[in-house]
Every structure is written in structure tokens, then in C-alpha cells.
Design an enzyme around this catalytic site. Structure first.
Site, PDB file in Angstrom:
ATOM      1  N   ASP A   1      28.163   0.303  -9.274  1.00 53.72           N
ATOM      2  CA  ASP A   1      27.242   1.444  -9.329  1.00 53.72           C
ATOM      3  C   ASP A   1      26.691   1.636 -10.745  1.00 53.72           C
ATOM      4  O   ASP A   1      25.554   2.065 -10.934  1.00 53.72           O
ATOM      5  CB  ASP A   1      27.977   2.706  -8.858  1.00 53.72           C
ATOM      6  CG  ASP A   1      27.051   3.661  -8.119  1.00 53.72           C
ATOM      7  OD1 ASP A   1      25.829   3.422  -8.151  1.00 53.72           O
ATOM      8  OD2 ASP A   1      27.537   4.644  -7.544  1.00 53.72           O
TER       9      ASP A   1
ATOM     10  N   ASN B   1      19.114   9.661 -13.190  1.00 53.87           N
ATOM     11  CA  ASN B   1      19.981   9.938 -14.344  1.00 53.87           C
ATOM     12  C   ASN B   1      19.522   9.133 -15.550  1.00 53.87           C
ATOM     13  O   ASN B   1      19.408   9.652 -16.652  1.00 53.87           O
ATOM     14  CB  ASN B   1      21.437   9.624 -13.980  1.00 53.87           C
ATOM     15  CG  ASN B   1      21.967  10.621 -12.977  1.00 53.87           C
ATOM     16  OD1 ASN B   1      22.234  11.765 -13.313  1.00 53.87           O
ATOM     17  ND2 ASN B   1      22.090  10.213 -11.721  1.00 53.87           N
TER      18      ASN B   1
ATOM     19  N   LYS C   1      29.673   7.050 -13.528  1.00 57.44           N
ATOM     20  CA  LYS C   1      28.574   6.126 -13.859  1.00 57.44           C
ATOM     21  C   LYS C   1      27.274   6.899 -14.106  1.00 57.44           C
ATOM     22  O   LYS C   1      26.411   6.434 -14.861  1.00 57.44           O
ATOM     23  CB  LYS C   1      28.421   5.055 -12.782  1.00 57.44           C
ATOM     24  CG  LYS C   1      28.076   5.555 -11.385  1.00 57.44           C
ATOM     25  CD  LYS C   1      26.606   5.702 -11.123  1.00 57.44           C
ATOM     26  CE  LYS C   1      26.350   6.524  -9.880  1.00 57.44           C
ATOM     27  NZ  LYS C   1      24.935   6.643  -9.552  1.00 57.44           N
TER      28      LYS C   1
ATOM     29  N   SER D   1      23.753   1.981  -4.750  1.00 62.02           N
ATOM     30  CA  SER D   1      22.799   2.223  -3.660  1.00 62.02           C
ATOM     31  C   SER D   1      21.694   3.166  -4.094  1.00 62.02           C
ATOM     32  O   SER D   1      21.924   4.359  -4.256  1.00 62.02           O
ATOM     33  CB  SER D   1      23.556   2.843  -2.479  1.00 62.02           C
ATOM     34  OG  SER D   1      24.396   3.898  -2.899  1.00 62.02           O
TER      35      SER D   1
HETATM   36  N1  LIG Z   1      19.372   9.220  -4.152  1.00 57.13           N
HETATM   37  C1  LIG Z   1      20.252   8.216  -4.110  1.00 57.13           C
HETATM   38  O1  LIG Z   1      19.867   7.034  -4.137  1.00 57.13           O
HETATM   39  C2  LIG Z   1      21.722   8.529  -3.984  1.00 57.13           C
HETATM   40  C3  LIG Z   1      22.575   7.465  -3.659  1.00 57.13           C
HETATM   41  C4  LIG Z   1      23.927   7.733  -3.528  1.00 57.13           C
HETATM   42  C5  LIG Z   1      24.411   9.009  -3.736  1.00 57.13           C
HETATM   43  N2  LIG Z   1      23.578  10.029  -4.063  1.00 57.13           N
HETATM   44  C6  LIG Z   1      24.149  11.363  -4.278  1.00 57.13           C
HETATM   45  O2  LIG Z   1      23.791  12.184  -3.189  1.00 57.13           O
HETATM   46  C7  LIG Z   1      23.697  13.547  -3.619  1.00 57.13           C
HETATM   47  C8  LIG Z   1      22.335  14.096  -3.205  1.00 57.13           C
HETATM   48  O3  LIG Z   1      21.371  13.301  -3.852  1.00 57.13           O
HETATM   49  P1  LIG Z   1      19.885  13.160  -3.325  1.00 57.13           P
HETATM   50  O4  LIG Z   1      19.337  11.996  -4.030  1.00 57.13           O
HETATM   51  O5  LIG Z   1      19.813  13.168  -1.856  1.00 57.13           O
HETATM   52  O6  LIG Z   1      19.282  14.501  -3.937  1.00 57.13           O
HETATM   53  P2  LIG Z   1      17.994  15.309  -3.460  1.00 57.13           P
HETATM   54  O7  LIG Z   1      17.745  16.294  -4.532  1.00 57.13           O
HETATM   55  O8  LIG Z   1      16.923  14.359  -3.062  1.00 57.13           O
HETATM   56  O9  LIG Z   1      18.492  16.049  -2.150  1.00 57.13           O
HETATM   57  C9  LIG Z   1      19.426  17.085  -2.138  1.00 57.13           C
HETATM   58  C10 LIG Z   1      19.090  17.938  -0.931  1.00 57.13           C
HETATM   59  O10 LIG Z   1      20.062  18.947  -0.779  1.00 57.13           O
HETATM   60  C11 LIG Z   1      19.390  20.102  -0.323  1.00 57.13           C
HETATM   61  N3  LIG Z   1      20.237  21.255  -0.524  1.00 57.13           N
HETATM   62  C12 LIG Z   1      20.507  21.913  -1.676  1.00 57.13           C
HETATM   63  N4  LIG Z   1      21.372  22.913  -1.422  1.00 57.13           N
HETATM   64  C13 LIG Z   1      21.652  22.846  -0.096  1.00 57.13           C
HETATM   65  C14 LIG Z   1      22.476  23.594   0.765  1.00 57.13           C
HETATM   66  N5  LIG Z   1      23.168  24.621   0.291  1.00 57.13           N
HETATM   67  N6  LIG Z   1      22.539  23.240   2.074  1.00 57.13           N
HETATM   68  C15 LIG Z   1      21.810  22.198   2.546  1.00 57.13           C
HETATM   69  N7  LIG Z   1      21.005  21.461   1.775  1.00 57.13           N
HETATM   70  C16 LIG Z   1      20.930  21.788   0.470  1.00 57.13           C
HETATM   71  C17 LIG Z   1      18.088  20.124  -1.082  1.00 57.13           C
HETATM   72  O11 LIG Z   1      17.135  20.955  -0.452  1.00 57.13           O
HETATM   73  C18 LIG Z   1      17.720  18.654  -1.051  1.00 57.13           C
HETATM   74  O12 LIG Z   1      16.947  18.352   0.079  1.00 57.13           O
HETATM   75  C19 LIG Z   1      23.893  13.532  -5.141  1.00 57.13           C
HETATM   76  O13 LIG Z   1      25.223  13.894  -5.439  1.00 57.13           O
HETATM   77  C20 LIG Z   1      23.638  12.087  -5.526  1.00 57.13           C
HETATM   78  O14 LIG Z   1      24.364  11.683  -6.678  1.00 57.13           O
HETATM   79  C21 LIG Z   1      22.219   9.814  -4.185  1.00 57.13           C
END
Ligand SMILES: NC(=O)c1ccc[n+]([C@@H]2O[C@H](COP(=O)([O-])OP(=O)(O)OC[C@H]3O[C@@H](n4cnc5c(N)ncnc54)[C@H](O)[C@@H]3O)[C@@H](O)[C@H]2O)c1
Length: 330
Positions: free
Chosen positions: A242, A254, A189, A136
Site C-alpha cells: 500500500d 494523501n 502508509k 488499491s
Molecule cells: N479511495 C480509495 O481508493 C480508497 C481505497 C482504500 C481505502 N480507502 C479508505 O476508505 C475510506 C473512505 O475513503 P473514500 O475514498 O471513499 O472517501 P470519500 O470522501 O470519497 O467518501 C467518503 C464518503 O463517506 C460519506 N460519509 C461521511 N460521513 C458519513 C456518515 N456519517 N454516514 C454515511 N456516509 C458518510 C461521505 O458523504 C462520502 O460519500 C477512507 O478511510 C480511505 O482511506 C479509500
């Protein structure tokens, strides 16, 4: 239903839209005030130039988000997840159902998010744990492009409840009871995606990339089975699925981070050039520790560990992989 999302970046706000489309009330908590404003005032996704439903609200107050709902979606970088869960537990005055959508393994402990939740939460403040993961990209789901995920919990009813909460006519959700398999697949992954990006950055070509993804998949299977997950989960959406979507896509940060390293940037430069979370480097370090602890033969993980920790250079990494003793494929 009211739902709280902790972390309103690329993925958190995209899932908020899914939940809002499904007629839920969503409150996002983010520490970035600019993000909070964008959502509340402009009804804009903080990471993409896209409007989001006006019903989605945001706050910078963790206390407000924790008291808003008994369903808490965790979507912060895994490096802060232990401290975030511990703060939530202190603030909670009722039992919470945690849905983790972040993907990583804690390098210092080898803990998955389900382990951290178990360690950190008070028994009287937790209703259950579900991991929601799969192939995703937020960049596609935000445009309501067809996507699949797996909702995994040891409690089948909770897995089904979360399946129904998120599923709709563009998001198909499956259930599973293999929490560890789904968590490990989603995390590892990202490590393989970094390696695949490094190979592309080095100009090694598609033959090499296919080899690294395929042999990397073997390492992913070993890690899943070692940590208590099932092989069939490794070949499902949260493992192979994934890996396919991440390991050769410019939508994957990544893969892009690896690409920059392969093109000669230092690891620090490559990671810092993305404003968004890059989990893969931490996961390489975590997998290396797991390999050492359980005596696993993971040449791609070991080589990438040496590379990202500056113990060898790019050419050294390639020859470390190519000069291994010849052996049968299986
Ligand atoms: N982007 C994708 O397509 C995707 C898909 C599936 C899973 N993920 C996973 O989701 C997780 C987040 O990824 P993302 O893409 O949203 O990253 P991102 O960097 O876009 O967002 C992370 C958010 O967390 C916030 N944050 C950091 N510390 C915080 C805290 N203590 N309290 C509240 N908010 C806080 C940041 O300000 C930021 O807005 C990762 O582990 C990633 O692997 C991402």
C-alpha cells in the site's frame, strides 16, 4: 447475498460494484443526498464519471441500511467511524459482521477501528470483525483493473468468507489472521504518503523521495510491531504494498495533499482543496502520540507532526531531518 455499505464515496461505491459483479445485492448508505440520487437515478458513480450496475441501490437512511443485511461494510472517514458504529449498534436488531475498509487511527485514543468496534458494540449484536485492505486506488478498481487485497480476521473462517465474497477475475484476495498488522499498515502508509508528497512539492527530487519512503517503512514496521502486529505483515500487501501504491501517485489524495503543502499551501488549504477524505494528516497526529506513548524513535513522523501543526516551516522540517546525528542504517 444482501450487503450494506456505509459510506458511498470513491471507495464504497467501487467496492459496491465488485460485490454487484459477484451477484450480490448491495445497498449503500450515504449522508450526501446528491450521491444517493446519482446512484439510484443515474446509476453513476458519485466520485467518477463512470456508470455502475443498476442493481446497486442507495439510501440516506442508516436504519434502512442496517436492517438490509447482517454484513456491514464500513467505508466512512475514520473521524466519524466511532459515532457511525455506535448508531449502527443502537439500530441493529440482529448480530452484524463488520467489514472495515477505512484506513486510519484515532488520534485522541490511538484506537484502531477494531478497537472502536470492540468498545462500542453490544456483545449480543456483533458476529465478528474483518479488515479488508491493500494497495488499491478506487480510480483503477472501478475500471476492473487487477487489484489485490487482504482479508484479515482473528476468526479464520470469517476471513475466508470475506475473501470469497469479494474475490473475482480482477480482484485477488488473500487471508490473514493479523488484524492489527493489516489495520496499522493501511493507516500509517497514508502518513508517509503525505510526507513523500511534501518532499515532492518542495522539489527535493527522487533520491529524497526514495529515502523518505524507505526510512518511513522502517517507522511503519516499528509502529506495527508496537501495536501488536507482525513484521511480515508490514512487508505484505497492506504495508509495503500500500505504501508503494500511495507514496508516489497522483491518484493518492494523501500524496497530493502533501504535494500542495510542499508547494506552499497551508495544511488547511491543502486538505480543504480535496472534496474527498484525506486520512494522512490525522494519522500523522495519531502516530506522533503513539511514538510519545511508547517512546519510539520516529524522526519522519515527528518532523511531519511539527510541520503539519505549524510548529516549524518547510525549511525547518528539512534541516530537522538532515541535521540528525549520523548513525548506522540498521
Ligand atoms: N479511495 C480509495 O481508493 C480508497 C481505497 C482504500 C481505502 N480507502 C479508505 O476508505 C475510506 C473512505 O475513503 P473514500 O475514498 O471513499 O472517501 P470519500 O470522501 O470519497 O467518501 C467518503 C464518503 O463517506 C460519506 N460519509 C461521511 N460521513 C458519513 C456518515 N456519517 N454516514 C454515511 N456516509 C458518510 C461521505 O458523504 C462520502 O460519500 C477512507 O478511510 C480511505 O482511506 C479509500
Amino acid at each position: 447475498m444482501n450487503i450494506s455499505i456505509i459510506g458511498g464515496g470513491a471507495w464504497g461505491t467501487t467496492l459496491a460494484q465488485v460485490l454487484a459483479d459477484n451477484k450480490n445485492n448491495v445497498l449503500i448508505r450515504d449522508i450526501n443526498l446528491d450521491f444517493v440520487n446519482k446512484i439510484n437515478v443515474w446509476h453513476f458513480h458519485p466520485s467518477f464519471a463512470v456508470s455502475i450496475p443498476e442493481s446497486i441501490k442507495a439510501t440516506s437512511s442508516l436504519e434502512e441500511a442496517v436492517n438490509y443485511s447482517d454484513i456491514i461494510v464500513l467505508c466512512v472517514p475514520t473521524k466519524v467511524i466511532r459515532s457511525v458504529i455506535s448508531q449502527i449498534d443502537k439500530l441493529a436488531n440482529s448480530q452484524k459482521l463488520y467489514i472495515n475498509v477505512s484506513k486510519g487511527i484515532e488520534p485522541e485514543t490511538g484506537d484502531l477501528v477494531s478497537d472502536i468496534v470492540k468498545e462500542v458494540t453490544s456483545p449480543n449484536k456483533i458476529k465478528g470483525f474483518v479488515v479488508l485492505s491493500g494497495p488499491s486506488h478506487a480510480e483503477e478498481l472501478i475500471f476492473r483493473k487487477f487489484t489485490t487485497l487482504v482479508s484479515a480476521s482473528t476468526n479464520k473462517e470469517l476471513a475466508k468468507m470475506i475473501q470469497e465474497l469479494f474475490a473475482n477475475n480482477y480482484l485477488r484476495v488473500y487471508t490473514s489472521t493479523d488484524v492489527r498488522g493489516v489495520e496499522v499498515g493501511g493507516a500509517v502508509k497514508n502518513a508517509i504518503a503525505v510526507v513523500s508528497g511534501i518532499a515532492s512539492g518542495l522539489g527535493l527530487g527522487e533520491n529524497a523521495r526514495a529515502a523518505l519512503i524507505c526510512r518511513g517503512m522502517k517507522e511503519l514496521v516499528q509502529i506495527i510491531e508496537t501495536l501488536g502486529g507482525k513484521k511480515e505483515t508490514a512487508y505484505g500487501l497492506s504495508g509495503l504494498g500500500d505504501l508503494i501504491v500511495t507514496a508516489s501517485s497522483m491518484n493518492s489524495r494523501n500524496f497530493k495533499t502533501g504535494l500542495k503543502i510542499g508547494q506552499g499551501q497551508s495544511v488547511v488549504e491543502a486538505v480543504n482543496s480535496s472534496s474527498q477524505t484525506v486520512e494522512g494528516i490525522r494519522t500523522i497526529n495519531a502516530c506522533y502520540q503513539i511514538a510519545k506513548k511508547y517512546n519510539l524513535d520516529l524522526p519522519i513522523i515527528n518532523t511531519s507532526y511539527e510541520l503539519v501543526n505549524n510548529k516549524i516551516d518547510l525549511n525547518g522540517g528539512v534541516s530537522m531531518l538532515l541535521n540528525r546525528k549520523l548513525k548506522p542504517e540498521n
